[in-house]
Design an enzyme around this catalytic site. Structure first.
Site, PDB file in Angstrom:
ATOM      1  N   ASP A   4       0.860  -1.188   0.000  1.00 33.90           N
ATOM      2  CA  ASP A   4       0.000   0.000   0.000  1.00 33.90           C
ATOM      3  C   ASP A   4       0.901   1.245   0.000  1.00 33.90           C
ATOM      4  OD1 ASP A   4      -3.184   0.488   1.296  1.00 33.90           O
ATOM      5  OD2 ASP A   4      -1.795   2.163   1.096  1.00 33.90           O
ATOM      6  N   ASN A   9     -12.782  -3.621   3.075  1.00 33.48           N
ATOM      7  CA  ASN A   9     -13.869  -2.633   3.099  1.00 33.48           C
ATOM      8  C   ASN A   9     -14.761  -2.768   1.868  1.00 33.48           C
ATOM      9  OD1 ASN A   9     -12.701  -1.503   5.443  1.00 33.48           O
ATOM     10  ND2 ASN A   9     -11.343  -0.218   4.206  1.00 33.48           N
ATOM     11  N   GLN A  41     -14.542   2.094   1.819  1.00 35.17           N
ATOM     12  CA  GLN A  41     -13.900   1.670   0.567  1.00 35.17           C
ATOM     13  C   GLN A  41     -13.698   2.882  -0.337  1.00 35.17           C
ATOM     14  OE1 GLN A  41     -16.134  -1.124  -1.883  1.00 35.17           O
ATOM     15  NE2 GLN A  41     -14.307  -1.695  -3.059  1.00 35.17           N
ATOM     16  N   HIS A  57     -10.193  -5.625  -2.655  1.00 34.54           N
ATOM     17  CA  HIS A  57      -8.828  -5.772  -2.130  1.00 34.54           C
ATOM     18  C   HIS A  57      -8.906  -6.123  -0.660  1.00 34.54           C
ATOM     19  CE1 HIS A  57     -10.003  -1.524  -1.998  1.00 34.54           C
ATOM     20  NE2 HIS A  57      -9.321  -1.426  -0.865  1.00 34.54           N
ATOM     21  N   HIS A  90      -6.776  -5.838   2.798  1.00 35.91           N
ATOM     22  CA  HIS A  90      -5.635  -5.206   3.473  1.00 35.91           C
ATOM     23  C   HIS A  90      -4.991  -6.211   4.418  1.00 35.91           C
ATOM     24  CE1 HIS A  90      -6.695  -0.865   2.680  1.00 35.91           C
ATOM     25  NE2 HIS A  90      -7.899  -1.389   2.521  1.00 35.91           N
TER      26      HIS A  90
HETATM   27  P1  AMP Z   1      -9.839   1.176   0.772  1.00 34.94           P
HETATM   28  O1  AMP Z   1     -10.033   2.427   1.591  1.00 34.94           O
HETATM   29  O2  AMP Z   1     -10.160  -0.066   1.523  1.00 34.94           O
HETATM   30  O3  AMP Z   1     -10.537   1.264  -0.576  1.00 34.94           O
HETATM   31  O4  AMP Z   1      -8.281   1.100   0.527  1.00 34.94           O
HETATM   32  C1  AMP Z   1      -7.638   1.626  -0.589  1.00 34.94           C
HETATM   33  C2  AMP Z   1      -6.158   1.552  -0.275  1.00 34.94           C
HETATM   34  O5  AMP Z   1      -5.450   1.622  -1.486  1.00 34.94           O
HETATM   35  C3  AMP Z   1      -5.626   2.685   0.623  1.00 34.94           C
HETATM   36  O6  AMP Z   1      -4.997   2.113   1.774  1.00 34.94           O
HETATM   37  C4  AMP Z   1      -4.635   3.419  -0.279  1.00 34.94           C
HETATM   38  O7  AMP Z   1      -3.512   3.884   0.439  1.00 34.94           O
HETATM   39  C5  AMP Z   1      -4.271   2.345  -1.281  1.00 34.94           C
HETATM   40  N1  AMP Z   1      -3.884   2.822  -2.600  1.00 34.94           N
HETATM   41  C6  AMP Z   1      -4.579   3.654  -3.414  1.00 34.94           C
HETATM   42  N2  AMP Z   1      -3.924   3.831  -4.583  1.00 34.94           N
HETATM   43  C7  AMP Z   1      -2.805   3.073  -4.506  1.00 34.94           C
HETATM   44  C8  AMP Z   1      -1.708   2.831  -5.399  1.00 34.94           C
HETATM   45  N3  AMP Z   1      -1.644   3.419  -6.603  1.00 34.94           N
HETATM   46  N4  AMP Z   1      -0.720   2.009  -4.988  1.00 34.94           N
HETATM   47  C9  AMP Z   1      -0.764   1.421  -3.779  1.00 34.94           C
HETATM   48  N5  AMP Z   1      -1.779   1.603  -2.888  1.00 34.94           N
HETATM   49  C10 AMP Z   1      -2.774   2.417  -3.251  1.00 34.94           C
END
Ligand code: AMP
Ligand code: ZN
Length: 136
Positions: free
Chosen positions: A32, A88, A95, A101, A103
């Site tokens: 992440d 999420n 989300q 995805h 985590h």
């Molecule tokens: P969510 O809030 O569960 O949708 O989590 C999305 C996650 O994706 C967050 O923890 C972000 O930091 C991560 N994220 C978003 N864009 C990228 C990216 N380009 N590379 C790596 N992580 C990302």
């Protein structure tokens, strides 16, 4: 199926570079880029599913096997003392990227992070009523 407008489709399929820590035919696991802790990783299916509701059972099952494999790798290589698995679904649940995805959040003593909710105190009747609503 891929979604041409989805950043996680592009990352999962290698069209956008990422810090990959695991890959197989169906999944990529990346670091992440806004990590909660050292080693915070995301399990991404290579096919596009918006969330858990849109994901076929076999993909969901395989995603959890990948989550387990990579959790073990994180523990072995980074020495975390614990690990949260968070997933999420929907804006109301936090989300922000609409591609399924999982985590993987390694936890360390005094890492300063909190993955918590505020417990409430429903009555026994309220719990029974919710149980019946779900079961009937
Ligand atoms: P969510 O809030 O569960 O949708 O989590 C999305 C996650 O994706 C967050 O923890 C972000 O930091 C991560 N994220 C978003 N864009 C990228 C990216 N380009 N590379 C790596 N992580 C990302
Ligand atoms: Zn996608």
């Amino acid at each position: 199926m891929k979604d041409p407008n989805c950043i996680f489709c592009k990352i999962a399929n290698g069209e956008i570079p990422s810090n990959t820590i695991y890959e197989d035919d169906s999944f990529r696991v990346i670091l992440d880029n806004g990590p909660a802790t050292k080693g915070h990783a995301l399990v991404l299916p290579k096919d596009h599913y918006a969330d858990i509701f849109a994901t076929p059972e076999d993909t969901a099952a395989k995603a959890m096997i990948v989550a387990k494999k990579v959790s073990e790798k994180l523990k072995a290589k980074l020495g975390c003392e614990g690990l949260n698995i968070v997933q999420n679904n929907g804006e109301v649940a936090g989300q922000t990227v609409k591609h399924l995805h999982i985590h993987l959040i390694p936890r360390y003593t005094d890492d300063g992070q909190h993955i918590l909710w505020n417990p409430t105190s429903p009555s026994a009747e309220e719990l029974a009523s919710i149980r019946d609503k779900i079961n009937n």
